[in-house]
Write an enzyme that holds these catalytic residues in place. Sequence first.
Site, PDB file in Angstrom:
ATOM      1  N   LYS A  36       0.665   7.242  30.987  1.00 22.91           N
ATOM      2  CA  LYS A  36      -0.406   6.258  30.764  1.00 22.91           C
ATOM      3  C   LYS A  36      -1.081   5.914  32.096  1.00 22.91           C
ATOM      4  CE  LYS A  36       3.107   2.717  31.094  1.00 22.91           C
ATOM      5  NZ  LYS A  36       4.160   2.011  30.368  1.00 22.91           N
ATOM      6  N   ARG A 127       7.018  -8.277  23.261  1.00 23.58           N
ATOM      7  CA  ARG A 127       5.686  -7.833  23.622  1.00 23.58           C
ATOM      8  C   ARG A 127       5.181  -7.063  22.411  1.00 23.58           C
ATOM      9  NH1 ARG A 127       5.083  -4.372  29.133  1.00 23.58           N
ATOM     10  NH2 ARG A 127       5.838  -2.848  27.632  1.00 23.58           N
ATOM     11  N   TYR A 240     -12.277  -8.968  59.769  1.00 23.02           N
ATOM     12  CA  TYR A 240     -12.573 -10.255  59.128  1.00 23.02           C
ATOM     13  C   TYR A 240     -11.554 -11.318  59.508  1.00 23.02           C
ATOM     14  CZ  TYR A 240     -16.113  -8.162  56.108  1.00 23.02           C
ATOM     15  OH  TYR A 240     -17.228  -7.543  55.632  1.00 23.02           O
ATOM     16  N   MET A 288     -12.701  -4.039  52.548  1.00 22.88           N
ATOM     17  CA  MET A 288     -12.943  -3.348  51.277  1.00 22.88           C
ATOM     18  C   MET A 288     -12.830  -1.837  51.433  1.00 22.88           C
ATOM     19  SD  MET A 288     -16.274  -3.538  48.790  1.00 22.88           S
ATOM     20  CE  MET A 288     -16.218  -5.307  48.648  1.00 22.88           C
TER      21      MET A 288
END
Length: 341
Positions: A36, A127, A240, A288
């Site tokens: 998956k 679940r 940053y 990023m």
Amino acid sequence: MTRAPLRLRLDGDALVHNWRHLDAMSGAAACGAAIKADGYGLGALAVATRLAAAGCRDFFVASWAEAEAIAPLRLSVSVLHGLRGEDMELAGWGIARPVLNSAAQVARWKAAGGGACDVMIDTGMNRLGLSVDELYLLEGLEIGTLLSHLACADEDVAMNEAQRAAFAALAGRTGAKRLSLANSAGIALGPDYAFDLTRPGLALYGGVPRGELAAIRQVVTPEAQVLQRRTVPAGRSIGYNAIWTAPAATEVAILNIGYADGYFRGFSNTGGALHQGRRLPLLGRVSMDLVAIDVGAAPDLGEGDWLALDYALPQAAAQSGMSQYELLTSLGHRFDRVWSG
Ligand SMILES: *Cc1c(COP(=O)(O)O)cnc(C)c1O
């Protein structure tokens, strides 16, 4: 075709080694593969092709869209999330079979004429899955595999044995041909957890959820190209929020990778690259699309060269604060995926 400035090195030999190892640990049980989330980010087609060639016969995806993506391989595929109304057309094509999870899904499958299916029983996860007292609903179904799923297999807790015992008690009560309980960590809990079929995902791809799986090999290595090399003077910061300041003049390479590629912000000031057997520390914040690496120990490295990130999953998870699952499944679409083996 322009090559991307970042690539995933994918070791097909390690992938097959890991499946064979998990297959051996599964004893007499067959060993399938959870593919998956696009093969946990590696690419489901490439993964399934290699595992099928190695002898894997049972594949698990989450949705019918994922089943459709690997349909050209004509494998035996089970769709873990079962069967919505919207899935009936694809299900009718016979490209996979549903893992029925609820009374509504059972009714939908029977109304459509039934046929081979799998069934999930809830033994404590709460679940997906039918409860043990809904077994009567399964009357008349043609069940291949009866499944349940362990909640805490990566921990040593009493819940593992409780789930195992609850599942073992279902043997012979549904007409299912096979029983399947264990994921990667469940395989490591021992032969009592293997039943007829195991369903590893994480460990196939190099994840190590328990110490018993220490022989699992790393499959995935992100690599990024150096865009620029610079000297950061003493007292100046990088990136940053200026969270790293050079204590002395520092040689830095700026790499083309960042959190938008799944190289998470948690690696800020803790991640690193590997070069000729040496670890080069990551400096400052992960951006990023960029990171800075201390290349003082690698005077030969310059613009256009490639660097491998340090991505041994158990350690990388500890450094970044992410799970090994997230470190794999978040690897983005900007990588060229390059297989060896
Ligand atoms: C994802 C999944 C697996 C594989 O689990 P890993 O922990 O990755 O080995 C097995 N069974 C089910 C039902 C799953 O959803």
